[in-house]
Enzyme design. Structure first.
Site, PDB file in Angstrom:
ATOM      1  CE  LYS A   1      72.445  13.391  72.372  1.00 18.47           C
ATOM      2  NZ  LYS A   1      72.717  14.222  73.572  1.00 18.47           N
TER       3      LYS A   1
ATOM      4  N   GLY B   1      62.748  17.538  71.026  1.00  9.52           N
ATOM      5  CA  GLY B   1      63.698  18.650  71.046  1.00  9.52           C
ATOM      6  C   GLY B   1      63.242  19.733  70.099  1.00  9.52           C
TER       7      GLY B   1
ATOM      8  CD  GLU C   1      56.720  17.122  72.354  1.00  9.16           C
ATOM      9  OE1 GLU C   1      56.664  18.229  71.765  1.00  9.16           O
ATOM     10  OE2 GLU C   1      57.025  16.987  73.543  1.00  9.16           O
TER      11      GLU C   1
ATOM     12  CB  CYS D   1      57.571  21.932  73.355  1.00  9.01           C
ATOM     13  SG  CYS D   1      57.500  20.431  74.276  1.00  9.01           S
TER      14      CYS D   1
ATOM     15  CD  GLU E   1      59.792  26.183  71.290  1.00 13.23           C
ATOM     16  OE1 GLU E   1      60.647  25.696  70.533  1.00 13.23           O
ATOM     17  OE2 GLU E   1      59.002  25.487  71.961  1.00 13.23           O
TER      18      GLU E   1
HETATM   19  P1  ADP Z   1      68.113  22.447  72.568  1.00 12.86           P
HETATM   20  O1  ADP Z   1      68.591  23.510  71.623  1.00 12.86           O
HETATM   21  O2  ADP Z   1      66.979  22.876  73.369  1.00 12.86           O
HETATM   22  O3  ADP Z   1      69.195  21.770  73.334  1.00 12.86           O
HETATM   23  P2  ADP Z   1      68.084  20.390  70.610  1.00 12.86           P
HETATM   24  O4  ADP Z   1      67.002  19.981  69.702  1.00 12.86           O
HETATM   25  O5  ADP Z   1      69.320  20.970  70.006  1.00 12.86           O
HETATM   26  O6  ADP Z   1      67.429  21.362  71.650  1.00 12.86           O
HETATM   27  O7  ADP Z   1      68.527  19.183  71.537  1.00 12.86           O
HETATM   28  C1  ADP Z   1      67.722  18.116  71.904  1.00 12.86           C
HETATM   29  C2  ADP Z   1      68.534  16.852  71.865  1.00 12.86           C
HETATM   30  O8  ADP Z   1      69.000  16.663  70.533  1.00 12.86           O
HETATM   31  C3  ADP Z   1      69.773  16.867  72.750  1.00 12.86           C
HETATM   32  O9  ADP Z   1      69.954  15.580  73.312  1.00 12.86           O
HETATM   33  C4  ADP Z   1      70.898  17.173  71.753  1.00 12.86           C
HETATM   34  O10 ADP Z   1      72.152  16.659  72.153  1.00 12.86           O
HETATM   35  C5  ADP Z   1      70.396  16.445  70.519  1.00 12.86           C
HETATM   36  N1  ADP Z   1      70.949  16.970  69.262  1.00 12.86           N
HETATM   37  C6  ADP Z   1      71.305  18.240  68.965  1.00 12.86           C
HETATM   38  N2  ADP Z   1      71.770  18.319  67.709  1.00 12.86           N
HETATM   39  C7  ADP Z   1      71.722  17.074  67.182  1.00 12.86           C
HETATM   40  C8  ADP Z   1      72.061  16.499  65.911  1.00 12.86           C
HETATM   41  N3  ADP Z   1      72.558  17.234  64.927  1.00 12.86           N
HETATM   42  N4  ADP Z   1      71.848  15.183  65.748  1.00 12.86           N
HETATM   43  C9  ADP Z   1      71.343  14.418  66.744  1.00 12.86           C
HETATM   44  N5  ADP Z   1      71.008  14.889  67.954  1.00 12.86           N
HETATM   45  C10 ADP Z   1      71.185  16.198  68.176  1.00 12.86           C
END
Ligand code: ADP
Length: 489
Positions: free
Chosen positions: A179, A231, A253, A288, A390
């Site tokens: 994704k 993320g 990560e 990061c 962060e």
């Molecule tokens: P940021 O806040 O920097 O966007 P995230 O960790 O929220 O960092 O996002 C990183 C990835 O995780 C993105 O592809 C986002 O769509 C996905 N993501 C965010 N929330 C969820 C969730 N609850 N379950 C699965 N994937 C998620």
């Protein structure tokens, strides 16, 4: 919103370009120009996840039987094709992420090609072990792929991170459903296109969608046998719960608040340039591994800081696509506001002094996008939010130190443990400090990025599992089968 010139992109499932089952699309906004839409992509949800995972599961049956070196050769072709499309890919990354073309996006394309070629090369190194037992017993292990890997990536270096998930996963014989981040899916879709030209259908499937709607169902899907996520620590925790529910392995990560320790002998322009690079200022601090806590020895504090500010003033912030600019813009309004709130907090804190940058301009060309100048605060201590959390923006906090034991304690006083940077020519000191730092990645007199082939990943809440190396591919994307053969007559 202006939508005259926008393109409508599709996702890759089973080698086909497809809309979401819901037929819904969502818009990708340019970070460089508020309110301007650059493309629309399908808004995938659980129904699309289910189709993609089933397809990947079917493709796995034959992909795992392709000899590893043959899989590797296909990765090399993908890597070559990336290099052929270098300019277009770099421009796409710069357009959607706001990362400057010259300092960041071009390097990201090169890095991704390098990573894919590397994993293609080591695909044949998935060796097992044998154990001497007795004369009539042969015991050996083999490394086997898991099946379908569910990958979720963020927007900060989307192309590189997509490559870093796809290449080791499929080199090891898995298939993948990845994704892309909702803010930056366009270069990843171009990578999908290249993959689709060389790989059998279903081996790599790319979905575009939001976290809870698309990422979460992917993490929950029963046919996904391994999760790999890059993320925020917050989202990593949610995904780890999903992995726990189904007892599947996960690599994470996550975030960081990495320290840089400058010793008295390191007051040089060369170090300053590297410190700026380690802070990832040229990526607006959106990394990061950004060295965002700068511990500066008291004996060189004023002189080093003066030169640091002087060097930072030379960096040009502006249109990411203009190759005269060193620094682009923050990814979106939400992140921009978040970073601005931290800056405001720093400005209003009684113990801090703003040395450079600050809140964004209210008018002029930079106010048209999510631009921020490099921002530097000084504080006599690190017990404040901007030194602990962060920020994911171009905000550096400088703290003086005198005693080595104390600075190491300060550096380690964090839930994060991703990167750390030590600046000194005294090797004994440097190595003594490196041994004591609680970080997965320590660099001595180097501020650049990861080295392909060298394991990378975090201690503490910065994550688990490693990436970038053969060892990480074996650990993260294969499982060991132990086979014992009794050939006693
Ligand atoms: P940021 O806040 O920097 O966007 P995230 O960790 O929220 O960092 O996002 C990183 C990835 O995780 C993105 O592809 C986002 O769509 C996905 N993501 C965010 N929330 C969820 C969730 N609850 N379950 C699965 N994937 C998620």
């Amino acid at each position: 919103m202006k939508t005259e010139t926008i393109s409508r992109e599709l996702m890759l499932i089973d080698g086909e370009w497809t809309e979401a089952v819901s037929k819904e699309f969502f818009q990708i906004e340019s970070p460089a120009k508020r309110g301007s839409v650059i493309a629309e992509v399908p808004k995938a949800n659980a129904a699309d996840v289910d189709i993609a995972v089933n397809v990947a599961n079917k493709a796995f049956k034959s992909w795992k039987r392709v000899p590893a070196r043959e899989r590797g050769k296909l990765l090399w072709k993908i890597s070559d094709a990336i290099e052929e499309q270098f300019e277009d890919l770099a421009r796409t990354i710069a357009t959607e992420t706001g990362n400057a073309l010259y300092t960041q996006a071009k390097g990201e394309v090169k890095g991704a090609a390098d990573v894919i070629r590397y994993f293609g090369g080591v695909a044949g190194e998935l060796k097992g072990e044998t154990m001497p037992v007795d004369n009539n017993l042969f015991a050996y292990t083999q490394r086997e792929p898991y099946g379908v890997v569910g990958g979720i990536i963020p927007w900060n270096s989307p192309f590189q991170l997509a490559a870093l998930k796809i290449a080791p996963a499929i080199a090891a014989g898995n298939t993948i459903v990845l994704k892309a981040a909702e803010d930056a899916p366009l270069a990843v879709l171009k990578l999908a296109k290249i993959c689709s030209e060389y790989l059998p259908a279903g081996v790599v499937n790319i979905l575009t969608g939001f976290g809870e709607e698309c990422g979460l169902p992917l993490a929950k899907h029963p046919l996904v046998k391994k999760l790999t996520f890059t993320g925020s620590t917050q989202t990593g925790r949610i995904i780890m719960h999903e992995a726990a529910d189904r007892i599947i392995p996960i690599s994470l990560e996550l975030g960081g608040k990495s320290p840089q320790i400058v010793y008295p002998d390191a007051d040089s322009n060369k170090v300053i340039k590297n410190v700026i690079s380690a802070m990832r200022f040229a990526r607006q601090g959106q990394s990061c591994s950004a060295g965002s806590r700068l511990y500066l020895h008291k004996s060189i504090y004023d002189s080093f800081l003066g030169k640091l500010i002087g060097n930072l003033k030379l960096l040009k912030v502006g249109d990411p696509l203009d190759e005269n600019n060193d620094i682009g813009c923050i990814i979106n309004e939400k992140q921009f506001n978040k970073v601005c709130n931290y800056i405001e907090e720093g400005i209003n804190h009684k113990d801090t002094e703003l040395l450079l940058g600050g809140l964004p301009p209210k008018d002029g060309p930079l106010s048209e996008g999510y631009y921020l100048e490099p921002t530097v605060f000084a504080s006599p201590h690190d017990d404040l939010r901007i030194a602990k959390e962060e920020i994911f923006g171009p905000v550096l906090i400088v703290i003086p130190w005198e005693d080595e034991k104390e600075v190491i304690e300060m550096a380690n006083r964090s839930d994060y443990g991703l990167a750390a940077y030590i600046w000194t020519n005294d090797t004994t000191r440097a190595m003594r400090t490196a041994n004591q730092l609680e970080s997965g990645w320590v660099q001595i007199n180097r501020g650049a990025g990861m080295l392909t082939g060298h394991s990378y990943g975090g201690f503490k809440q910065s994550g688990m599992g490693r990436e970038y190396s053969l060892e990480s591919m074996i650990d993260s994307f294969t499982q060991t089968k132990s086979i014992m053969v009794d050939f006693d007559e």
